[in-house]
Structures are given as C-alpha cells and as structure tokens.
Design a protein around this motif. Structure first.
Motif, mmCIF file in Angstrom:
data_model
loop_
_atom_site.group_PDB
_atom_site.id
_atom_site.type_symbol
_atom_site.label_atom_id
_atom_site.label_comp_id
_atom_site.label_asym_id
_atom_site.label_seq_id
_atom_site.Cartn_x
_atom_site.Cartn_y
_atom_site.Cartn_z
ATOM 1 N N MET A 1 38.720 -19.587 -10.728
ATOM 2 C CA MET A 1 37.932 -20.819 -10.746
ATOM 3 C C MET A 1 36.764 -20.736 -11.726
ATOM 4 S SD MET A 1 37.907 -21.592 -6.633
ATOM 5 C CE MET A 1 36.984 -23.109 -6.784
ATOM 6 N N THR A 2 36.419 -19.532 -12.133
ATOM 7 C CA THR A 2 35.305 -19.336 -13.062
ATOM 8 C C THR A 2 35.712 -18.316 -14.115
ATOM 9 O OG1 THR A 2 34.359 -17.546 -11.718
ATOM 10 C CG2 THR A 2 33.588 -19.788 -11.267
ATOM 11 N N GLY A 3 34.876 -18.210 -15.154
ATOM 12 C CA GLY A 3 35.062 -17.132 -16.114
ATOM 13 C C GLY A 3 36.032 -17.412 -17.236
ATOM 14 N N TYR A 4 36.164 -18.675 -17.651
ATOM 15 C CA TYR A 4 37.156 -18.976 -18.687
ATOM 16 C C TYR A 4 36.847 -18.270 -19.996
ATOM 17 C CZ TYR A 4 33.573 -22.566 -19.540
ATOM 18 O OH TYR A 4 32.389 -23.218 -19.744
ATOM 19 N N GLN A 5 35.563 -18.070 -20.329
ATOM 20 C CA GLN A 5 35.251 -17.382 -21.581
ATOM 21 C C GLN A 5 35.671 -15.921 -21.522
ATOM 22 O OE1 GLN A 5 31.156 -17.572 -22.875
ATOM 23 N NE2 GLN A 5 31.559 -16.394 -24.732
ATOM 24 N N GLU A 6 35.430 -15.275 -20.386
ATOM 25 C CA GLU A 6 35.863 -13.890 -20.233
ATOM 26 C C GLU A 6 37.384 -13.780 -20.292
ATOM 27 O OE1 GLU A 6 33.659 -15.478 -18.340
ATOM 28 O OE2 GLU A 6 32.092 -14.140 -17.580
ATOM 29 N N ILE A 7 38.070 -14.757 -19.690
ATOM 30 C CA ILE A 7 39.538 -14.760 -19.711
ATOM 31 C C ILE A 7 40.047 -14.860 -21.142
ATOM 32 C CG2 ILE A 7 41.582 -16.113 -19.075
ATOM 33 C CD1 ILE A 7 40.017 -16.879 -16.484
ATOM 34 N N LEU A 8 39.509 -15.808 -21.898
ATOM 35 C CA LEU A 8 40.013 -16.062 -23.243
ATOM 36 C C LEU A 8 39.635 -14.967 -24.232
ATOM 37 C CD1 LEU A 8 39.430 -19.924 -23.520
ATOM 38 C CD2 LEU A 8 41.556 -18.708 -23.008
ATOM 39 N N THR A 9 38.691 -14.089 -23.872
ATOM 40 C CA THR A 9 38.324 -12.981 -24.759
ATOM 41 C C THR A 9 38.787 -11.628 -24.224
ATOM 42 O OG1 THR A 9 36.121 -12.821 -23.725
ATOM 43 C CG2 THR A 9 36.334 -14.191 -25.700
ATOM 44 N N ASP A 10 39.625 -11.634 -23.201
ATOM 45 C CA ASP A 10 40.174 -10.396 -22.645
ATOM 46 C C ASP A 10 41.330 -9.931 -23.532
ATOM 47 O OD1 ASP A 10 41.454 -8.403 -21.221
ATOM 48 O OD2 ASP A 10 41.486 -9.484 -19.323
ATOM 49 N N PRO A 11 41.234 -8.746 -24.156
ATOM 50 C CA PRO A 11 42.315 -8.282 -25.022
ATOM 51 C C PRO A 11 43.663 -8.142 -24.313
ATOM 52 C CG PRO A 11 40.328 -7.005 -25.412
ATOM 53 C CD PRO A 11 40.077 -7.827 -24.183
ATOM 54 N N SER A 12 43.654 -8.032 -22.995
ATOM 55 C CA SER A 12 44.920 -7.933 -22.263
ATOM 56 C C SER A 12 45.763 -9.194 -22.407
ATOM 57 C CB SER A 12 44.657 -7.650 -20.780
ATOM 58 O OG SER A 12 44.030 -6.391 -20.606
ATOM 59 N N TYR A 13 45.155 -10.308 -22.840
ATOM 60 C CA TYR A 13 45.887 -11.565 -23.035
ATOM 61 C C TYR A 13 46.419 -11.717 -24.456
ATOM 62 C CZ TYR A 13 44.733 -13.688 -18.544
ATOM 63 O OH TYR A 13 44.662 -13.980 -17.211
ATOM 64 N N MET A 14 46.372 -10.667 -25.242
ATOM 65 C CA MET A 14 46.889 -10.745 -26.601
ATOM 66 C C MET A 14 48.345 -11.200 -26.580
ATOM 67 S SD MET A 14 46.794 -7.717 -29.438
ATOM 68 C CE MET A 14 47.423 -7.946 -31.086
ATOM 69 N N ALA A 15 48.697 -12.131 -27.461
ATOM 70 C CA ALA A 15 50.047 -12.703 -27.567
ATOM 71 C C ALA A 15 50.417 -13.549 -26.352
ATOM 72 C CB ALA A 15 51.105 -11.625 -27.796
ATOM 73 N N GLN A 16 49.410 -14.091 -25.661
ATOM 74 C CA GLN A 16 49.674 -14.967 -24.524
ATOM 75 C C GLN A 16 48.900 -16.273 -24.650
ATOM 76 O OE1 GLN A 16 48.878 -12.078 -21.228
ATOM 77 N NE2 GLN A 16 50.944 -12.607 -20.582
ATOM 78 N N ILE A 17 49.460 -17.309 -24.034
ATOM 79 C CA ILE A 17 48.853 -18.633 -23.931
ATOM 80 C C ILE A 17 48.559 -18.850 -22.455
ATOM 81 C CG2 ILE A 17 49.219 -21.114 -24.261
ATOM 82 C CD1 ILE A 17 51.325 -20.268 -26.438
ATOM 83 N N VAL A 18 47.298 -19.128 -22.114
ATOM 84 C CA VAL A 18 46.865 -19.142 -20.722
ATOM 85 C C VAL A 18 46.673 -20.572 -20.225
ATOM 86 C CG1 VAL A 18 45.210 -18.256 -19.051
ATOM 87 C CG2 VAL A 18 45.665 -16.970 -21.152
#
Length: 396
Positions: free
Chosen positions: A42-59
């Motif tokens: 519910m919170t933390g969208y900036q942290e989510i979008l800058t997490d390297p673990s999401y590389m090559a993913q669309i969230v």
C-alpha cells in the motif's frame, strides 16, 4: 488480436498471449519489455520502482491510490543507475495523484520520466492481477506514445520473442563496478539518516543488486560496511578479514548467477566466517548447500506477507520480492528450514547446522514494509560477536 484503440489512448500493455490493455501513458515515453508481476504493498512505490530485484520486470501496483507522497532523493533503493537496473515499467489503476508530503521534491510522473520508467494508468489492475494469479507472470511490452500511435503487431512480436528471466544472470549488470564503503544508518524522524557510531564489526556485502536499506540496517547494528562486486572471489573477500559476509538481494535466475557465485559461497561457508543471505543471496546460499531453486508462477511481491519463524513460533508480516524460490523438499540433511511463508508454504529461511550460516527469503530491512523482521540483523550481529569471542571469524 484487436487493433482498434479507444480515443485518447496514449499507453498500452501488450502481453505475449495477444491481450492488449489500453490506458493513459505516464512517465517516460517509449517502450519497455519485461515480465509483468503485481505488488500488493500500500506504500513505498518509489522504493519498489528502484529495487534492483525488479530488473527486467513491469510492476502492476494493486493499491489504487499512487503518487500522494511524491518522490524524493532519499528513498532510492538502488545504489546507482536508472530503470535499466530496476523496474522497467509501472501500471496503475488511476492516474498518479499530485504529491502532498513535506519530503516530496518531485511528482511521480515527472520522476518516472526522468528515470526512464514507462507507466500506464487507467487500466483494470484487479483483472490483470487475477490473470497473473491464475496463469502466472506473462511477458509483455509496456508502451507510452503521446500521439497515441502504436505498432501493436511489433509490440506483440517482441513480447512473444522474449525468453524470460529463467537462465538470466542479471546480477552482473545490477552489481557495483568496484568496492566501496557505506556509512549511513537507518532513517528516523526528524533527524533523518543516522550517523554511524564507532563500528563493532567489519562486514563485506556481496552486491548482486543490493538495496540501500540493507546497508543502512547493517550500519545501524554497528557494522563498517564494504560493498564488493558480485564476481569477487572468496579469497579476495576473506583477505579483508571480515567479521561477517552478507549475500545481497538482486535480480534474475539464482542458478545463472550461481554458476560463478556458488563456488565462492561454498568457500566462505567453509571458512567459518558468519554468512547471511537475503532474497537472491538466500537462494544462492541454498544452492551452495546442495538445494535447488525453481521459478514461481506468481512470485511473492508485497509488504504484507505472513511468514512464520519456526525457531520462535512467531508470525511476522514481511516485505517480499522474488520470482524464484528454494525447493524446500530439496534441502539436504544438516540444513534447517527456519522460516516458511504462510501464504503458500514455500521456504522463507534456512540455517546450516553447526555453522554461523543462515538466510531469509524476505526483506528484513523492510523498505517498503513493516519492521517486524529487523531482528534478523541482530541475529547476524550475535553470530559475529560469537565468532569474534571464539576466534573463528576471518578477522580473528
């Protein structure tokens, strides 16, 4: 496959099965290819979008109201780089709202444009989430064109042609290029990020795509932190005489990164130095100890996942972000399962019997997410204390 777009459409998501979601483009123009997943935080969208673990993913963010706290320079999780080494795209139900927070220095759409993150708003994220839940994470292309012109056939062809995350070593791109030290502690209001106290431990962090808050959490338990590239050998790490070694989170297939990392992790374990793994680091430690990893259908992405600590019987609400998991049935004799997901029973932690070696699948640094698991860093500190008193660490 329908090629008729509604009037006013400036953004699309084209999935490999031919599905086309239409809406309004947000952030960067252009297109991005990746695996589509959903995040329930519910919170933390900036942290989510800058997490390297999401590389090559669309969230796809399941929470409908995004943007109200804006963005700022302090809440970046990746150490460097832009969307190429973090989330490639973002999907929202509604257009991001204007910021209304004292820490904000930029609104979300402008920040996404500057970073190169392609966004899509105005789509039915509940339907997309349900499709992922039932059919797994699809390959897709997200595109933003202000003039509303899209070559859907070409986008579909790209989505179909992508081989996916299995077999990809993305840590080599997410890691740092050279070793560096880090000395910033956890954030607290109103002081901001804590100044480090006199360090009690020397910790080497193997960077597979590390998050800043992991480093801050280490500093806050008394560590002098040195971050080294993913390809660093065990001999080079042990030459620094660390009191402990942390295997970080990161993107991609653990088996692919493990080709060069697993032999080094085995040497670190054999040295007697305390070893602590998080997320991808957990998975590669499991591989080094003889277990196997498998690709998940939906993965675990969110800040509200219940995990049980089998060593205490307590349940904690944790942050998770992973699309691969350790096959709990493959854990060899001598490797204890310490944590388990209460959503689906998958493995969420392990420890090596008789050795100061353990790991967790979730993110105890919890940014974004609850702080239920910060005690994990204290456990690591206790192992380093024990190693120093017994003279078993590489530093002794």
């Amino acid at each position: 496959m329908s090629r008729d777009l509604l009037p006013g459409v400036t953004g699309v998501l084209v999935l490999a099965d031919g599905t086309v979601l239409q809406g309004h483009g947000v952030g960067a123009t252009g297109e991005a290819l990746g695996e589509v997943c959903f995040n329930t935080a519910m919170t933390g969208y900036q942290e989510i979008l800058t997490d390297p673990s999401y590389m090559a993913q669309i969230v796809a963010l399941t929470f409908p109201h995004i943007g109200n706290v804006g963005t700022n320079v302090d809440d970046l999780e990746q150490m460097s780089g832009a969307a190429e080494t973090a989330a490639r795209g973002a999907i929202f139900r509604d257009m991001p709202t204007p910021p209304a927070n004292w820490r904000s220095d930029c609104d979300l759409p402008a920040w996404m444009a500057r970073r190169g993150v392609v966004g899509l708003a105005g789509v039915d994220t509940r339907a997309l989430t349900r499709a992922i839940r039932e059919n797994g994470m699809p390959h897709g292309v997200i595109a933003h064109s202000p003039d509303g012109v899209f070559d859907l056939e070409a986008l579909l062809a790209k989505a179909k042609a992508w081989s996916g995350l299995e077999g990809l070593d993305l840590a080599k791109d997410a890691t740092c290029l050279q070793a560096f030290t880090y000395d910033e502690g956890l954030w607290s209001w109103p002081e901001g990020y804590a100044k480090p106290a006199t360090p009690k431990y020397d910790v080497v962090v193997v960077d597979y795509g590390v998050k800043r808050n992991i480093l801050r959490s280490l500093v806050s338990v008394g560590a002098r932190v040195t971050v080294v590239p993913a390809s660093t050998t065990a001999e080079e790490i042990l030459a620094r005489k660390p009191d402990g070694v942390l295997l970080s989170n990161g993107p991609g297939d653990p088996a692919a990164t493990g080709v060069y990392s697993v032999p080094e992790i085995r040497k670190l374990v054999a040295s007697g130095t305390p070893v602590f793994g998080i997320c991808l680091g957990h998975q590669m430690l499991a591989l080094a100890l003889g277990a196997t990893t498998v690709k998940m259908d939906q993965g675990h992405h969110g800040a509200n996942h219940p995990v049980k600590d089998l060593t205490t019987g307590k349940v904690e609400i944790v942050s998770m972000n992973h699309g691969f998991t350790v096959d709990r049935d493959s854990l060899p004799s001598g490797v204890e399962e310490t944590h388990v997901s209460l959503f689906d029973g998958t493995n969420a932690g392990l420890a090596l019997e008789g050795k100061p070696v353990f790991s967790v699948q979730h993110h105890p640094e919890a940014s974004p997410g609850p702080t239920d698991s910060l005690y994990i860093f204290d456990r690591f500190a206790e192992l380093m204390d024990a190693g120093k008193s017994l003279g078993t660490t590489a530093r002794s």
